[in-house]
Motif scaffolding. Structure first.
Motif, PDB file in Angstrom:
ATOM      1  N   ALA A   1       0.636  -4.339   3.065  1.00  0.00           N
ATOM      2  CA  ALA A   1      -0.813  -4.123   2.997  1.00  0.00           C
ATOM      3  C   ALA A   1      -1.550  -5.438   2.805  1.00  0.00           C
ATOM      4  CB  ALA A   1      -1.154  -3.167   1.856  1.00  0.00           C
TER       5      ALA A   1
ATOM      6  N   SER B   1      -5.574  -6.134  -1.963  1.00  0.00           N
ATOM      7  CA  SER B   1      -6.699  -5.300  -2.388  1.00  0.00           C
ATOM      8  C   SER B   1      -7.625  -6.090  -3.307  1.00  0.00           C
ATOM      9  CB  SER B   1      -6.200  -4.051  -3.111  1.00  0.00           C
ATOM     10  OG  SER B   1      -5.447  -3.242  -2.230  1.00  0.00           O
TER      11      SER B   1
ATOM     12  N   ALA C   1      -5.534  -1.025   3.274  1.00  0.00           N
ATOM     13  CA  ALA C   1      -5.446  -1.388   4.687  1.00  0.00           C
ATOM     14  C   ALA C   1      -4.118  -2.066   4.967  1.00  0.00           C
ATOM     15  CB  ALA C   1      -6.602  -2.318   5.057  1.00  0.00           C
ATOM     16  N   ALA C   2      -3.497  -1.720   6.096  1.00  0.00           N
ATOM     17  CA  ALA C   2      -2.224  -2.328   6.468  1.00  0.00           C
ATOM     18  C   ALA C   2      -2.398  -3.823   6.722  1.00  0.00           C
ATOM     19  CB  ALA C   2      -1.648  -1.644   7.703  1.00  0.00           C
TER      20      ALA C   2
ATOM     21  N   SER D   1       0.686   5.753   0.758  1.00  0.00           N
ATOM     22  CA  SER D   1      -0.057   6.954   1.143  1.00  0.00           C
ATOM     23  C   SER D   1       0.925   8.118   1.187  1.00  0.00           C
ATOM     24  CB  SER D   1      -0.740   6.783   2.505  1.00  0.00           C
ATOM     25  OG  SER D   1       0.226   6.588   3.524  1.00  0.00           O
TER      26      SER D   1
ATOM     27  N   GLY E   1      -4.316   8.242   8.928  1.00  0.00           N
ATOM     28  CA  GLY E   1      -3.764   7.426   7.857  1.00  0.00           C
ATOM     29  C   GLY E   1      -3.904   5.955   8.174  1.00  0.00           C
ATOM     30  N   PRO E   2      -3.518   5.103   7.237  1.00  0.00           N
ATOM     31  CA  PRO E   2      -3.701   3.655   7.412  1.00  0.00           C
ATOM     32  C   PRO E   2      -2.677   2.997   8.325  1.00  0.00           C
ATOM     33  CG  PRO E   2      -2.689   4.109   5.292  1.00  0.00           C
ATOM     34  CD  PRO E   2      -3.024   5.446   5.893  1.00  0.00           C
TER      35      PRO E   2
ATOM     36  N   GLY F   1       0.837  -1.193   0.000  1.00  0.00           N
ATOM     37  CA  GLY F   1       0.000   0.000   0.000  1.00  0.00           C
ATOM     38  C   GLY F   1       0.867   1.236   0.000  1.00  0.00           C
TER      39      GLY F   1
ATOM     40  N   ASP G   1      -3.718   4.040   0.004  1.00  0.00           N
ATOM     41  CA  ASP G   1      -4.486   3.947   1.247  1.00  0.00           C
ATOM     42  C   ASP G   1      -5.085   2.567   1.483  1.00  0.00           C
ATOM     43  OD1 ASP G   1      -3.974   6.641   1.895  1.00  0.00           O
ATOM     44  OD2 ASP G   1      -5.580   7.289   0.563  1.00  0.00           O
TER      45      ASP G   1
ATOM     46  N   ARG H   1       0.815   0.940  13.715  1.00  0.00           N
ATOM     47  CA  ARG H   1       1.509  -0.104  12.957  1.00  0.00           C
ATOM     48  C   ARG H   1       2.990   0.167  12.752  1.00  0.00           C
ATOM     49  NH1 ARG H   1      -2.224  -3.220  10.664  1.00  0.00           N
ATOM     50  NH2 ARG H   1      -0.594  -4.772  11.049  1.00  0.00           N
TER      51      ARG H   1
END
Length: 480
Positions: free
Chosen positions: A154, A157, A207-208, A123, A310-311, A121, A205, A315
């Motif tokens: 990530a 997706s 998801a982690a 961002s 942020g995502p 991912g 963006d 983390r």
């Protein structure tokens, strides 16, 4: 690399050039088919956005068209006299070949598929340091602002998710940046027009990955005039193995930085030709970059804590942060580590140290370099060796065979494969070595026994593994 429609256009143009020389029976279907494919492929490329390399191909087809069509328009199937057709065919083939060669030499980059177990991912954050004035402007209220792009492990997706453009959040931003990079290098902008068309493997963006584990972080500073995304292939590979990579745009240094308010900040760095003055300027630019790196490292706490949306909230392992850079960015990474004990390790990608007052520091360093000789920079290795000797930890200098200065960036993916320019003619070999050596070093320094999420399983002592990638010199450290 050419896309399928470009390949069709080139093959159809070649067929059209050669049609005049065919026997009567195959001549008609070949000519009609070639004309149809040229027309369709040209129209599709016109809608998608035709690259300039295809213009000579179309011109070659246009030169050949009268000689190919003339026999089909007469009652008797006669070809133009060979002495008249031959120059036209040669010209047509030359134009087609020139276009195809230009497309091969200056392709739209295709990024290697990351080899780690995580999807990637990305961002972008714009971060302003309220404590630091912007020294590049005269306005006293201006504060130093940097743009940081995160590449991170990530979750996968959904199919069809749009992959991030190269060099920007949007294709427009990518075009602004690619044009600025060409201008900075003194090249016509059209030579890099393939960059905005490229798509990376990251999804904005996303998801982690994982169930709450924290990932080590690598901050990255690009080369002089370079931009945050110039090492995207390296960043994506590291992210797929469980690292968060943060590339920085340094405004007034990077070729172009597009800010969230729509402004574009152009570079103001320039050389004078005077060695003493240029070194003074380089030291000043390096100091600003080093401060940028330390500022962003401190801001990671707010990103991890969720104060900056942020995502990656919760983390980031902010206790395991390495600093890296290419060229002058590598020098900035070394200086940032010396000034900021919050960094745990350093990766210097062919970067000359410009710190005017180097002092002992505690972090281990991996320095990847091209082969340096009298024709390159006779002062480089002595200066780098002096700095590496100041570390109290074991450090490593790896000379990569056949490498050039741009080998350690994405440049081999889109510049002509000339060894003096980008190193190995294999467009991905330098990228693979740079990422693999970086992972060996990071696993041994940030993960120690390589037991963290996404680990490559590298040894705690990386010397043996690093030796597989080139000529290794181990600096045992002043504390050893």
């Amino acid at each position: 690399m050419m896309n399928p429609w470009e390949w069709l256009l080139v093959l159809a143009a070649v067929a059209l050039v050669l049609a005049r020389w065919l026997p009567p029976r195959p001549r008609r279907p070949v000519t009609v088919g070639a004309v149809a494919v040229v027309a369709v492929a040209g129209a599709v490329l016109g809608v998608l956005g035709m690259r300039w390399q295809m213009v000579p191909v179309l011109a070659g087809a246009a030169v050949a068209l009268p000689f190919a069509l003339a026999p089909l328009l007469r009652q008797r199937t006669r070809r133009a006299p060979w002495w008249l057709a031959l120059p036209g065919s040669v010209t047509g083939l030359a134009l087609v070949a020139a276009g195809a060669a230009a497309a091969w030499a200056l392709p739209t980059p295709v990024f290697p598929e990351p080899t780690g177990r995580f999807a990637v991912g990305t961002s972008v954050l714009e971060l302003t340091d309220p404590a630091r004035p912007e020294t590049a402007t005269a306005a006293p209220e201006d504060r130093r602002t940097v743009v940081a792009q995160f590449w991170y492990p990530a979750r996968q997706s959904p199919p069809g998710s749009r992959r991030a453009p190269y060099l920007g959040r949007t294709e427009r931003e990518s075009r602004v940046v690619s044009g600025a990079l060409a201008e900075y290098a003194g090249l016509p902008g059209m030579l890099l027009d393939g960059l905005p068309r490229a798509r990376t493997h990251a999804v904005y963006d996303a998801a982690a990955a994982g169930d709450g584990e924290r990932f080590p972080v690598v901050l990255f500073s690009p080369g002089l005039g370079g931009v945050r995304a110039q090492n995207t292939a390296w960043a994506e590979e590291l992210a797929s193995h469980g690292y968060v990579v943060v590339g920085l745009d340094h405004p007034y240094d990077s070729a172009a930085v597009v800010l969230s308010d729509g402004r574009t900040v152009r570079t103001e760095v320039s050389a004078t030709g005077d060695a003493v003055e240029d070194e003074r300027r380089a030291a000043a630019w390096t100091a600003v970059r080093a401060a940028d790196l330390s500022f962003v490292r401190a801001r990671l706490e707010r990103v991890d804590g969720g104060a900056i949306a942020g995502p990656l909230a919760g983390r980031l392992d902010t206790g395991r942060v390495a600093v890296a850079g290419h060229s002058i960015g590598g020098g900035a990474a070394l200086q940032a580590a010396r000034q900021d004990p919050g960094f745990a390790a350093v990766i210097d990608l062919d970067g000359y140290p410009h710190d005017p007052g180097p002092q002992p520091f505690r972090q281990p360093v991996l320095a990847l370099t091209q082969a340096i000789g009298p024709d390159t920079d006779p002062d480089y290795l002595p200066a780098l060796t002096r700095v590496l000797a100041l570390s109290s930890a074991t450090s490593y200098r790896l000379t990569v065979p056949g490498a050039a200065h741009l080998t350690f960036t994405d440049a081999p993916l889109y510049l002509p494969p000339v060894p003096s320019l980008v190193g190995s003619p294999d467009r991905t070999e330098g990228l693979r070595i740079t990422a693999a050596a970086s992972l060996v070093f990071l696993d041994s320094t940030l993960r120690h026994h390589a037991d963290g999420p996404g680990s490559t399983g590298g040894p705690a002592d990386p010397a043996t593994a690093l030796s597989a990638y080139g000529t290794l010199v181990v600096h045992p450290g002043s504390g050893a």
